[in-house]
Design a protein around this motif. Structure first.
Motif, PDB file in Angstrom:
ATOM      1  N   TYR A  17       0.837  -1.200   0.000  1.00 39.63           N
ATOM      2  CA  TYR A  17       0.000   0.000   0.000  1.00 39.63           C
ATOM      3  C   TYR A  17       0.876   1.256   0.000  1.00 39.63           C
ATOM      4  O   TYR A  17       0.632   2.202  -0.740  1.00 39.63           O
ATOM      5  N   LEU A  18       1.919   1.248   0.824  1.00 39.47           N
ATOM      6  CA  LEU A  18       2.737   2.443   1.019  1.00 39.47           C
ATOM      7  C   LEU A  18       3.677   2.723  -0.150  1.00 39.47           C
ATOM      8  O   LEU A  18       3.736   3.848  -0.660  1.00 39.47           O
ATOM      9  N   LEU A  19       4.451   1.726  -0.558  1.00 41.51           N
ATOM     10  CA  LEU A  19       5.522   1.983  -1.518  1.00 41.51           C
ATOM     11  C   LEU A  19       5.043   2.502  -2.867  1.00 41.51           C
ATOM     12  O   LEU A  19       5.626   3.463  -3.389  1.00 41.51           O
ATOM     13  N   PRO A  20       4.007   1.904  -3.500  1.00 40.78           N
ATOM     14  CA  PRO A  20       3.574   2.456  -4.785  1.00 40.78           C
ATOM     15  C   PRO A  20       3.132   3.908  -4.693  1.00 40.78           C
ATOM     16  O   PRO A  20       3.291   4.673  -5.643  1.00 40.78           O
ATOM     17  N   ARG A  21       2.583   4.295  -3.545  1.00 36.55           N
ATOM     18  CA  ARG A  21       2.146   5.674  -3.369  1.00 36.55           C
ATOM     19  C   ARG A  21       3.320   6.621  -3.196  1.00 36.55           C
ATOM     20  O   ARG A  21       3.215   7.807  -3.485  1.00 36.55           O
ATOM     21  N   LEU A  22       4.433   6.104  -2.713  1.00 40.22           N
ATOM     22  CA  LEU A  22       5.615   6.934  -2.501  1.00 40.22           C
ATOM     23  C   LEU A  22       6.492   7.039  -3.748  1.00 40.22           C
ATOM     24  O   LEU A  22       7.007   8.110  -4.063  1.00 40.22           O
ATOM     25  N   ARG A  79       8.939   1.031  -9.482  1.00 43.97           N
ATOM     26  CA  ARG A  79      10.029   1.083  -8.512  1.00 43.97           C
ATOM     27  C   ARG A  79       9.704   0.223  -7.284  1.00 43.97           C
ATOM     28  O   ARG A  79      10.565  -0.459  -6.741  1.00 43.97           O
ATOM     29  N   ALA A  80       8.442   0.285  -6.847  1.00 53.14           N
ATOM     30  CA  ALA A  80       8.043  -0.509  -5.689  1.00 53.14           C
ATOM     31  C   ALA A  80       8.254  -1.995  -5.959  1.00 53.14           C
ATOM     32  O   ALA A  80       8.776  -2.735  -5.112  1.00 53.14           O
ATOM     33  N   PHE A 116      10.628  -7.197  -5.332  1.00 51.21           N
ATOM     34  CA  PHE A 116      11.015  -8.436  -6.010  1.00 51.21           C
ATOM     35  C   PHE A 116      12.427  -8.864  -5.653  1.00 51.21           C
ATOM     36  O   PHE A 116      12.699 -10.046  -5.424  1.00 51.21           O
ATOM     37  N   PHE A 117      13.374  -7.916  -5.644  1.00 50.09           N
ATOM     38  CA  PHE A 117      14.781  -8.246  -5.455  1.00 50.09           C
ATOM     39  C   PHE A 117      15.232  -8.205  -4.000  1.00 50.09           C
ATOM     40  O   PHE A 117      16.162  -8.902  -3.615  1.00 50.09           O
TER      41      PHE A 117
END
Length: 299
Positions: free
Chosen positions: A186-191, A196-197, A202-203
């Motif tokens: 929830y957080l990372l795609p919004r940031l 990039r998220a 993934f890695f």
């Protein structure tokens, strides 16, 4: 801060590991020991919350999470608190959840049944991150070292993120064969956007502080020795601000990604209606007219 209270960036004066810093499998520590594992002090309108298990890189147990949730709720309700800082002692900000299990981590002691893990995540990691997002005061993360797993999400949930040069952020879940929890997806795609998220998730590569700043995960990177000073400056500046206006601004921004334009505009108008009735708004307007600096009191 009274002389008897610990420094927000320092562990208690007694040397070595606290007697309450038990492995999670050994059971929940007593209340006084838990207080030594999550330090708390209020100074000049700022609530300082400091994780203090440096030997475990501040991996959090169920009990520690519950204490943080409680302290954040207390900050919302306390008119004397006008900003919050979350930080840690030692070389780690938070290495994630303590996965060693046992009653104090909220895990079942008997046979696992369907839904146990989902319930544990809802009651633990998700409540933990929601407590930061829902806190009615501005929350600063002062990231002094490694922030991994839910420790990274704890930082990303804060309203502002300061990072020491030695800090790094790691989405460790895929390394363990797991999906992100604690609100990570929830957080990372919004940031930083979905592409990039996904790369980070993934890695699971470590992201140094400077790269985190470039990506937009961090507001500012400072030398390690200046982290406490900068966090105090930012927090005290927030604490001197119009507290209700900042709380409503936080709510508007956090809700913006789930709102269409009509809903966002309606929420904005309602928030401004509420804000205009506060003493701080009246002081702000008067100060502008009188060509002086405003003195806000959080009301």
């Amino acid at each position: 801060m009274t002389p008897s209270e610990p420094s927000p960036f320092s562990p208690p004066s007694s040397p070595g590991r606290s007697a309450g810093a038990v492995d999670s499998a050994a059971g929940a520590p007593p209340v006084d020991a838990l207080d030594s594992l999550v330090l708390h002090a209020t100074d000049n309108g700022v609530s300082w919350i400091t994780l203090n298990r440096p030997d475990a890189l501040n991996a959090v147990t169920w009990d520690q999470r519950e204490r943080l949730i409680g302290l954040l709720a207390d900050a919302s309700a306390d008119p004397g608190v006008r900003a919050v800082v979350i930080t840690a002692t030692g070389k780690g900000f938070c290495a994630g959840a303590d996965l060693r299990g046992g009653p104090s981590s909220g895990e079942r002691t008997g046979e696992r049944v369907a839904g146990d893990v989902a319930r544990m995540i809802r009651r633990g990691a998700q409540r933990f991150i929601a407590a930061v997002l829902d806190c009615e005061k501005p929350v600063i993360a002062a990231v002094n070292g490694t922030a991994a797993g839910i420790g990274a999400h704890l930082a990303f949930a804060c309203d502002l993120v300061l990072a020491a040069e030695s800090a790094r952020f790691i989405e460790v879940f895929a390394r363990r064969g797991l999906v992100p929890d604690g609100g990570g997806a929830y957080l990372l795609p919004r940031l930083i956007g979905p592409q990039r998220a996904k790369e980070l998730m993934f890695f699971g590569d470590a992201v140094p502080a400077a790269e985190a700043e470039r990506l937009g995960l961090v507001n500012r990177v400072v030398p390690d020795g200046e982290l406490a000073k900068t966090a105090r400056e930012w927090a005290e500046r927030l604490a001197a601000g119009p507290t209700r206006a900042l709380a409503l601004t936080k709510q508007l921004v956090n809700a913006s990604f789930e709102s269409d334009r009509a809903a966002a505009f309606a929420a904005e108008a309602t928030a401004q209606e509420i804000t205009m009735s506060t003493a701080d708004a009246q002081e702000g307007v008067a100060a502008f007219v009188e060509r002086r600096s405003p003195t806000y009191r959080g009301r």
